[in-house]
Design a protein around this motif. Structure first.
Motif: not given
Ligand code: SF4
Ligand code: SF4
Lengths: 330, 541
Positions: B325-346
């Motif tokens: 959804g529409e959110c600011g820091h959520m998208w910074r986190v999702l875009h720049q961190y999430m895959d690194t932290w909790n991925g890979p989403a294979d």
């Protein structure tokens, strides 16, 4: 105090060389030992610094995106401000390192009539920065003439260019003047703008005075207190061929110049001047912004304690069932 | 604490003069209305944060643990080794001051310690003292200073007067990002138990209940059902979303701010209407019921712990990909961190719009796309029937949320959507939008009420730009794509630019969306009458 102390520090350096050479005849100390030591400190120091930075990993893709990202095909990506390939990054870094792109963007925020903010373009710092760095570079390159025999041909070109005004004999090189003017501007800016004065440390004034000293002695030497250029070249050639000699007839002013330069070299790795190397390592600028497309690996990633769905359902199962939200365990 | 009563005119008396004394000799003055209350012990316990103790910002004694200095210093050391950004940024600043007047907190307070460069120096001076040779030998002359309790208090005070918006980093010739430094500074305060209530509360809630607001599963559902009732009243259409449904194609995750309170709920109604109109096979999750991440304002590790549930839930439900959804820091986190932290989403597939067939290659690893990208793609392919005249009572401007702007670079999609759903769109002045956008002034967990002066001061530059378009073009709606913006900008607008409302883009989109089988709409999502349609063309003599 913050200004005076570094100022006097540079004066002391000048006096040291003056007395050391003029009074105590320590030509070989100031002409050979100190320059060698300074260059050694410079090289080892820079390598040490860069290695130390490089040892810390870049765990996340934290690029500062200053333009449109790569997304849907019909939306134009800003490849230089939001790079998604190595080539874009090289472009961005080149703009940054060669043209000071980010500084070019500078604007000034001001509160007018204590009610509205206005933001005007402010490129003075950019201009002075560019003038300073490029003239310094050219001046430095011109000095190659002292370390190479025969003089490389590109230098002739550079010198023709630099001295196209053809004033006086020896020819007036503009870069020397620009360098002095730019560094003076940077100093005055530091003193006159209250905010900048407030954030300035002694470590900001010292290199400015040092460079002013270097430029001044250089200009003095070239145009006013003539030194024996042939003898100087003999000395510098001796240094680069590791066969140091101290020719006669070199004026004290040369040793002062050389000592200040040596100080700058030795001081470099331990000061803010290492921004020269650091700018290349800045993660907000040298990464790609495509972290949704390619996974970045964090070398020190480790498992963390989480609150699992099972634990969550355990707590809320009854409430979920009442609200007709599906559950795993009845 | 006395109530905050200062009038806008009082706050506008900003003194930009620098103090007589050097900043190292100017002690910190912790002022009311400029800071948030400390965290509650139980919230810190919930997530196992260290050194929980009683303290008050205005107290002389903060009851620090005995070895607090070692904790801080070893904390700095560890972070220098873990983050090149931190290490490099400690060393290469030339104090040119280019960043100084870029910070909304500096512009709004005139306090020199709010200049990003000086905010960084507060910590750098400590770094120099303990981690550099020059600082160890030359001390103060080299810009180094001893770590004392006063220095720590100063760090705490000013590192919670930075919203990590990264505006300063855009202008710095080396890209020095105060947000990176602030994040480290906040991690250090976190090690000492010096956390804010407004951050620790949402973190604990998010950890245990899945979202910052602490909404329990049945409450999430009933909140959304309220929205469905309203949607039915307005459009005559009954929507039936699903919750925690296995086998759905898409998992939808949005900040919980959208599920509670005005104007966030209107944005959520917008999502519901859009997805229904498309017949999207999607589900909400009550477990992964938060896209935002207040953990990000405490420590990298906590942020990772909170973000974990999104992939975990996607896996459990067996969805193909995730929509955010529409959110600011959520998208910074999702875009720049999430895959690194909790991925890979294979276990997921590359997101593909079931309506247009567009494959989102730009998210082929993360498997998560932004709802605005999704909507822009729909509009581009002509898949939505839109009547922008239903928004004709609105004169709209767009606020780029800091994180989406400077941590993602999403500038065109939101503008594209707005221009397609509204007839009156006006940009704020150039130096205050896109990558140069100003923060709302209340991000990173500073959206409390006890720090209202700080918020209003920090929000001033943004509000000032809105005022400009209000005065020049009659703008009355500030659109944005961030839940924090929706929660905080209204207060700032009411204070500085009265008469300006705040909305998410999906609210505007849903207003304009002509749905199959809808009755004739008479009001917008807020229940306000729709503008009269002028049938005759003006000027037709
Ligand atoms: S712009 Fe960058 S280098 Fe200049 S003072 Fe700010 S942080 Fe330091
Ligand atoms: S990140 Fe934003 S709030 Fe923090 S210092 Fe920079 S401009 Fe100011």
């Amino acid at each position: 105090m913050k200004i005076l102390f570094p100022f006097f520090a540079v004066i002391v350096l000048v006096l040291l060389a003056m007395i050391g050479v003029g009074g105590a005849n320590l030509q070989s100390l100031f002409g050979v030992v100190v320059p060698y030591a300074a260059v050694l400190i410079f090289i080892i120091g820079i390598i040490y610094r860069v290695i130390k930075w490089a040892k810390s990993p870049v765990p996340f893709s934290i690029v500062t995106t200053c333009g449109q990202q790569k997304t849907l095909p019909w939306i134009k990506q800003n490849k230089l401000e939001n790079p998604s390939t190595t080539l874009h990054v090289i472009g961005r870094m080149a703009l940054e390192v060669l043209f000071f792109r980010s500084l070019f963007r500078n604007i000034k925020g001001e509160l007018k009539d204590s009610s509205r903010f206005i933001y005007g373009s402010d490129k003075w710092l950019w201009l002075a920065g560019i003038a300073f760095h490029y003239s310094f570079l050219i001046v430095l390159l011109r000095h190659i003439r002292l370390f190479a025999e025969p003089t490389p041909s590109f230098l002739h070109l550079l010198e023709t260019f630099d001295g196209f005004l053809q004033i006086g004999i020896p020819r007036l090189f503009m870069t020397g003047i620009i360098l002095l003017a730019a560094v003076t501007f940077l100093f005055l800016r530091r003193v006159y703008i209250p905010q900048v004065r407030y954030i300035s440390l002694q470590a900001d004034y010292f290199p400015l005075f040092l460079i002013i000293g270097i430029a001044t002695t250089g200009i003095l030497m070239r145009y006013f207190l003539k030194t024996d250029v042939v003898a100087v070249k003999e000395l510098t050639m001796g240094l680069v061929s590791f066969n140091p000699v101290i020719p006669k007839g070199i004026g004290v002013i040369f040793y002062i110049h050389l000592f200040l330069v040596s100080t700058l070299f030795a001081y470099f790795p331990f000061s803010k001047l290492v921004h020269m190397g650091g700018v290349f390592l800045s993660p907000t600028r040298n990464l790609t912004g495509n972290s949704r497309e390619y996974r970045r690996i964090n070398p020190w990633n480790y498992p963390v304690k989480v609150h699992t769905y099972e634990e969550y359902e355990e707590e809320f199962r009854e409430k979920m069932k009442m609200a007709e939200i599906p559950v795993e365990k009845e | 604490m006395a109530k905050f009563t200062a009038k806008p005119a009082d706050l506008l008396k900003i003194n930009f003069k620098t103090p007589k004394t050097d900043w190292m000799d100017t002690p910190v003055e912790i002022r009311e209305h400029m800071y948030c209350h400390p965290a509650k012990a139980k919230d810190l316990e919930t997530v196992g944060f260290p050194n929980i103790h009683e303290w008050k910002p205005t107290d002389e004694n903060w009851n620090l643990p005995e070895n607090w200095k070692e904790i801080v210093l070893s904390g700095i050391k560890e972070r220098l080794q873990k983050y090149r950004s931190f290490h490099v940024f400690m060393d290469i600043c030339v104090r040119c001051g280019a960043c100084a007047d870029k910070c909304h907190f500096y512009l709004g307070t005139g306090d020199p310690k709010n200049m990003p460069v000086l905010r960084a120096e507060l910590l750098r001076s400590v770094y120099r003292k303990y981690f550099t040779t020059g600082g160890k030998i030359f001390g103060k002359t080299a810009g180094a200073r001893e770590l004392t309790e006063d220095v720590l208090k100063e760090l705490w005070y000013y590192y919670y007067q930075c919203t990590e918006c990264r505006r300063c980093s855009v202008f710095c010739p080396y890209g020095i990002d105060q947000a990176e430094i602030t994040m480290m500074g906040r991690e250090l305060t976190n090690l000492l138990g010096l956390q804010l209530g407004w951050i620790a509360g949402p973190v604990a809630n998010c950890y245990m209940k899945g979202n910052h607001l602490g909404l329990e599963p049945h409450t999430i559902k009933s909140n959304i059902e309220f929205m469905l009732d309203d949607i039915e009243t307005i459009t005559g259409i009954r929507i039936n979303p699903t919750f925690n449904r296995k086998g759905a194609e898409i998992l939808f995750v949005t900040p919980s701010g959208d599920l509670f309170g005005v104007p966030g709920v209107y944005t959520a109604m917008g999502y519901l209407m859009l997805f229904h109109e498309l017949g999207l096979d999607y589900t909400w999750s009550t477990y992964a019921s938060e896209g935002g991440n207040f953990g990000f304002f405490t420590s990298n590790e906590m942020a990772k712990r909170l973000n974990y549930k999104i992939y975990a839930e996607a896996k459990r439900l067996g969805v193909k990909w995730i929509l955010g959804g529409e959110c600011g820091h959520m998208w910074r986190v999702l875009h720049q961190y999430m895959d690194t932290w909790n991925g890979p989403a294979d276990f997921l597939e590359v997101p593909k719009s079931p309506i247009t067939g567009t494959v989102f290659e730009n998210a082929k690893s993360l498997k998560m796309i932004h709802v605005i990208e999704f909507a822009a793609d729909l509009i581009k392919h002509g898949k939505l029937k839109l009547d922008p005249s239903r928004n004709d009572h609105l004169r709209v401007t767009f606020h780029d949320s800091c994180n989406v702007a400077r941590g993602m670079g999403m500038f065109e999609e939101p503008r594209y959507v707005i221009k397609n759903v509204c007839n009156h769109f006006y940009e704020m002045p150039e130096n205050t939008i896109r990558e140069k956008t100003f923060c709302c002034g209340s991000g990173t967990g500073l959206n409390a009420s006890e720090n209202m002066e700080l918020r209003m001061r920090g929000g001033l530059p943004r509000a000032n730009a809105v005022k400009y378009v209000r005065d020049h073009y009659g703008v009355n709606m500030l659109a944005n794509i961030c839940a924090i913006d929706r929660a905080t900008l209204q207060a700032s607008m009411d204070y500085w630019v009265p008469g300006t409302a705040v909305a998410g883009i999906h609210e505007l989109l849903a207003n304009a969306l002509v749905m199959k089988g809808e009755k004739e709409r008479t009001t917008d999502l807020r229940g306000e009458p729709l503008p009269q349609k002028s049938t005759e063309k003006e000027g037709a003599e």
